[in-house]
Design a protein around this motif. Structure first.
Motif, PDB file in Angstrom:
ATOM      1  N   TYR A  83       6.512   4.536  18.056  1.00 34.57           N
ATOM      2  CA  TYR A  83       5.066   4.686  17.902  1.00 34.57           C
ATOM      3  C   TYR A  83       4.752   6.125  17.499  1.00 34.57           C
ATOM      4  CZ  TYR A  83       4.173   0.207  20.237  1.00 34.57           C
ATOM      5  OH  TYR A  83       4.120  -1.122  20.568  1.00 34.57           O
ATOM      6  N   GLN A  84       3.622   6.282  16.815  1.00 30.86           N
ATOM      7  CA  GLN A  84       3.071   7.606  16.594  1.00 30.86           C
ATOM      8  C   GLN A  84       1.560   7.538  16.798  1.00 30.86           C
ATOM      9  OE1 GLN A  84       4.205   8.696  12.632  1.00 30.86           O
ATOM     10  NE2 GLN A  84       2.695   7.393  11.618  1.00 30.86           N
ATOM     11  N   SER A  85       0.983   8.681  17.144  1.00 28.68           N
ATOM     12  CA  SER A  85      -0.447   8.713  17.447  1.00 28.68           C
ATOM     13  C   SER A  85      -1.058   9.963  16.833  1.00 28.68           C
ATOM     14  CB  SER A  85      -0.666   8.707  18.962  1.00 28.68           C
ATOM     15  OG  SER A  85      -2.037   8.872  19.280  1.00 28.68           O
ATOM     16  N   SER A  86      -2.190   9.777  16.153  1.00 31.80           N
ATOM     17  CA  SER A  86      -2.897  10.908  15.558  1.00 31.80           C
ATOM     18  C   SER A  86      -4.392  10.657  15.653  1.00 31.80           C
ATOM     19  CB  SER A  86      -2.494  11.112  14.100  1.00 31.80           C
ATOM     20  OG  SER A  86      -2.908  10.011  13.306  1.00 31.80           O
ATOM     21  N   VAL A  87      -5.165  11.741  15.592  1.00 29.39           N
ATOM     22  CA  VAL A  87      -6.617  11.618  15.648  1.00 29.39           C
ATOM     23  C   VAL A  87      -7.125  10.842  14.435  1.00 29.39           C
ATOM     24  CG1 VAL A  87      -8.788  12.910  15.629  1.00 29.39           C
ATOM     25  CG2 VAL A  87      -6.843  13.748  16.959  1.00 29.39           C
ATOM     26  N   GLU A  88      -6.501  11.066  13.277  1.00 28.81           N
ATOM     27  CA  GLU A  88      -6.974  10.459  12.050  1.00 28.81           C
ATOM     28  C   GLU A  88      -6.672   8.960  11.972  1.00 28.81           C
ATOM     29  OE1 GLU A  88      -6.313  14.694  11.786  1.00 28.81           O
ATOM     30  OE2 GLU A  88      -4.929  13.040  12.221  1.00 28.81           O
ATOM     31  N   GLN A  89      -5.474   8.567  12.351  1.00 24.19           N
ATOM     32  CA  GLN A  89      -5.048   7.187  12.149  1.00 24.19           C
ATOM     33  C   GLN A  89      -4.871   6.405  13.439  1.00 24.19           C
ATOM     34  OE1 GLN A  89      -1.546   7.378   9.682  1.00 24.19           O
ATOM     35  NE2 GLN A  89      -2.704   7.875   7.845  1.00 24.19           N
ATOM     36  N   GLY A  90      -5.057   7.031  14.574  1.00 27.05           N
ATOM     37  CA  GLY A  90      -4.927   6.338  15.845  1.00 27.05           C
ATOM     38  C   GLY A  90      -3.476   6.051  16.196  1.00 27.05           C
ATOM     39  N   LEU A  95     -11.676  13.644  22.764  1.00 25.64           N
ATOM     40  CA  LEU A  95     -10.324  13.799  22.246  1.00 25.64           C
ATOM     41  C   LEU A  95      -9.292  13.390  23.293  1.00 25.64           C
ATOM     42  CD1 LEU A  95     -10.631  17.204  20.353  1.00 25.64           C
ATOM     43  CD2 LEU A  95     -10.537  14.904  19.362  1.00 25.64           C
ATOM     44  N   ARG A  96      -8.326  12.637  22.862  1.00 25.04           N
ATOM     45  CA  ARG A  96      -7.243  12.215  23.747  1.00 25.04           C
ATOM     46  C   ARG A  96      -5.920  12.702  23.178  1.00 25.04           C
ATOM     47  NH1 ARG A  96      -9.178   5.936  23.937  1.00 25.04           N
ATOM     48  NH2 ARG A  96     -10.842   6.116  25.505  1.00 25.04           N
ATOM     49  N   GLY A  97      -4.998  12.984  24.049  1.00 22.89           N
ATOM     50  CA  GLY A  97      -3.663  13.340  23.593  1.00 22.89           C
ATOM     51  C   GLY A  97      -2.898  12.096  23.168  1.00 22.89           C
ATOM     52  N   PRO A  98      -1.768  12.260  22.464  1.00 22.39           N
ATOM     53  CA  PRO A  98      -0.981  11.106  22.001  1.00 22.39           C
ATOM     54  C   PRO A  98      -0.518  10.181  23.135  1.00 22.39           C
ATOM     55  CG  PRO A  98      -0.268  13.114  20.906  1.00 22.39           C
ATOM     56  CD  PRO A  98      -1.225  13.537  21.967  1.00 22.39           C
ATOM     57  N   VAL A  99      -0.112  10.765  24.281  1.00 25.80           N
ATOM     58  CA  VAL A  99       0.391   9.936  25.372  1.00 25.80           C
ATOM     59  C   VAL A  99      -0.707   9.046  25.921  1.00 25.80           C
ATOM     60  CG1 VAL A  99       1.323   9.973  27.716  1.00 25.80           C
ATOM     61  CG2 VAL A  99       2.253  11.521  25.999  1.00 25.80           C
ATOM     62  N   GLN A 100      -1.876   9.638  26.269  1.00 26.21           N
ATOM     63  CA  GLN A 100      -2.963   8.839  26.809  1.00 26.21           C
ATOM     64  C   GLN A 100      -3.419   7.775  25.810  1.00 26.21           C
ATOM     65  OE1 GLN A 100      -6.720  10.722  27.033  1.00 26.21           O
ATOM     66  NE2 GLN A 100      -7.606   9.266  28.495  1.00 26.21           N
ATOM     67  N   SER A 101      -3.551   8.161  24.534  1.00 25.51           N
ATOM     68  CA  SER A 101      -4.007   7.212  23.521  1.00 25.51           C
ATOM     69  C   SER A 101      -3.065   6.010  23.415  1.00 25.51           C
ATOM     70  CB  SER A 101      -4.097   7.917  22.159  1.00 25.51           C
ATOM     71  OG  SER A 101      -5.026   8.979  22.196  1.00 25.51           O
ATOM     72  N   THR A 102      -1.767   6.270  23.433  1.00 27.78           N
ATOM     73  CA  THR A 102      -0.787   5.190  23.301  1.00 27.78           C
ATOM     74  C   THR A 102      -0.786   4.286  24.527  1.00 27.78           C
ATOM     75  OG1 THR A 102       0.588   6.664  21.950  1.00 27.78           O
ATOM     76  CG2 THR A 102       1.641   4.683  22.802  1.00 27.78           C
ATOM     77  N   LEU A 103      -0.894   4.858  25.710  1.00 33.89           N
ATOM     78  CA  LEU A 103      -0.914   4.062  26.936  1.00 33.89           C
ATOM     79  C   LEU A 103      -2.159   3.201  27.034  1.00 33.89           C
ATOM     80  CD1 LEU A 103       0.499   6.628  29.547  1.00 33.89           C
ATOM     81  CD2 LEU A 103       1.669   4.649  28.563  1.00 33.89           C
TER      82      LEU A 103
END
Length: 498
Positions: free
Chosen positions: A133-140, A26-34
């Motif tokens: 931008y937005q980030s979620s576990v379901e949609q990335g 699991l990644r948080g929104p900030v890490q996932s976006t970066l």
């Protein structure tokens, strides 16, 4: 082009480096976006204790080594306090806009409270155009489009303004009983000036009011008189720029019958008319040097001799002067007497132009539109669209409140529907050339100031370039043929352009 990401640090971000989350992937929104997009720098705002944030930041920098991470602690009274959130977000976006003008601004909406997300959208759709931008576990991680416009300022209509104040603003007339409550503003700087003027009203000293045309110089002058011990005495206002050269002395000091051809009777000058009260000399910087000498004597000694008269007369007058000119520069150029300047410049008020009065453009727009609707029933359903408000906020308003009033009136009359559109507002605007207009058409036989002309031309074209590029200095510099925005900054500083 450099890409900058701005985001709050949320609870799911702080949990991302915990052992159980790391094992689950699991990644948080900030890490996932970066990781999903390449950003040169990330500004991360947080309101958590530093002992919680420090380990996360250390871990994140290792996870995204190609992105420079800068964390900013924001002290919020509550994570849902709109005022605190807006102040923190606006400050960081303003710094980024000023220091990274060539960079692309990107905002991650996912972390934080709904209040934080709402503020990002308001600022990113208005003052600081951004990609969201937005980030979620379901949609990335997703780039999102927010398909609506927002006016660049939301200021509720002032219900407490009285009808007389609205009529005054609409008619553009200065009422004889003008008071400081008639100076309508929500700007902190203007409120300070009102407080200073109220102090000056009680002190029987000369006052100099500096400001562009339409900034309210006479309104301040009348309010000072009406709040002074001279309230029950005359207030006489004259425009020095309108004095015929051959009649200046007669206008100021009066004349006796037979003093010159056409002097068929004695006539009081404005000094004698204002005796005991206040004399407001507007456009004071337009007086010729020889007139300045005679005026200085009256101010020093309180006496004058009418044209054609033989006896001196005493006068008790409070002087308030106003000018749009820089009298210090005029002194340096030998066009204005230094001793006269220091005689009149005891109390000094520097009125800012409308474009520098944060919060007032939308506020006054609402008041003007309300006043127009009250005077003409056919216009009482008019409203101003978000696009039109953004046009209003981007315009330099060289004519200040006078220009704002006439422009809104034109747009209201010309618009076909109830909503004044951006196109209606653009059509109503006049693109006023810089001071002096045609720089090549001056009559050199009468003498010119070439340095002043160069300054006028520079100020005009830099202002036009900044307006056309929405204050993007890099693009404005390109339009002007300058090397870079640092060179443009140097020119702006030299010629006093804000």
């Amino acid at each position: 082009m450099n890409r900058i990401l701005v985001s709050w640090i949320g609870g799911s971000d702080l949990a991302a480096n915990l052992e159980e989350d790391a094992r689950s992937g699991l990644r948080g929104p900030v890490q996932s976006t970066l990781l999903a997009n390449k950003f040169s720098k990330a500004y991360l705002l947080y309101n958590y204790p530093m002992d919680q944030v420090a380990p996360y930041l250390e871990w994140l920098k290792k996870e995204v080594p190609d992105t420079v991470i800068q964390a900013i602690h924001c002290k919020l009274s509550s994570p849902i306090h709109f005022g605190d959130i807006h102040q923190a977000a606006d400050e960081i976006l303003s710094n980024i806009s000023n220091n990274h003008q060539e960079a692309s601004l990107n905002i991650l909406l996912s972390p934080g409270t709904p209040a934080m997300q709402a503020v990002w959208i308001l600022l990113g759709k208005t003052r600081y155009p951004a990609v969201f931008y937005q980030s979620s576990v379901e949609q990335g991680v997703q780039k999102i489009d927010i398909p609506f416009d927002i006016a660049a300022e939301y200021i509720p209509q002032a219900n407490k303004i009285t009808s007389s104040q609205l009529v005054q603003l609409t008619n553009q007339a200065i009422p004889p009983n003008a008071a400081f409550n008639d100076i309508l503003t929500r700007n902190h700087r203007m409120n300070i000036l009102k407080a200073q003027a109220q102090v000056l009203a009680q002190k029987d000293v000369p006052v100099l009011i500096n400001g562009e045309t339409g900034t309210g110089k006479e309104l301040f002058a009348r309010a000072i008189h009406n709040a002074s011990p001279r309230l029950d005495k005359p207030f006489i206002a004259v425009n020095c720029g309108a004095f015929p050269r051959e009649l200046v002395d007669s206008i100021l000091f009066g004349h006796k019958k037979g003093a010159f051809t056409g002097a068929v009777a004695d006539k009081l000058g404005v000094f004698e008319q204002a005796n005991g009260g206040t004399l407001f000399l507007d456009e004071f910087g337009e007086l010729e040097p020889d007139v300045q000498v005679r005026l200085l004597r009256v101010l020093q000694e309180g006496t004058f001799t009418p044209v054609g008269g033989t006896q001196e007369q005493s006068v008790d007058v409070r002087i308030i002067t106003a000018t749009h000119r820089n009298l210090i520069d005029a002194i340096a150029q030998g066009k204005f007497r230094e001793d006269l300047f220091f005689r009149i410049a005891v109390g000094v008020l520097n009125l800012p132009p409308l474009r520098e009065r944060d919060g007032d453009i939308s506020f006054l727009t609402n008041l003007i539109l309300t006043g127009i609707a009250e005077k003409d029933i056919s216009l009482n359903s008019k409203n101003i669209s978000a696009g039109a408000r953004n046009v209003i906020l981007k315009h330099p308003w060289r004519g200040n409140i006078r220009e704002l009033h006439s422009t809104i009136l034109r747009a209201a009359i010309w618009s076909q529907g109830d909503s004044i559109s951006a196109e209606d507002m653009q059509q109503a605007l006049f693109q006023i050339p810089g001071k002096g207009g045609d720089f090549t058409g001056r009559d050199i036989s009468q003498g010119i100031d070439i340095q002043e002309i160069i300054g006028e031309m520079t100020r005009q074209y830099i202002s036009e370039a900044l307006t056309k590029t929405n204050n993007n200095k890099t693009r404005a510099a390109e339009l002007l043929g300058l090397k870079n925005y640092q060179t443009l900054n140097n020119w702006m500083e030299k010629y006093g352009i804000k």
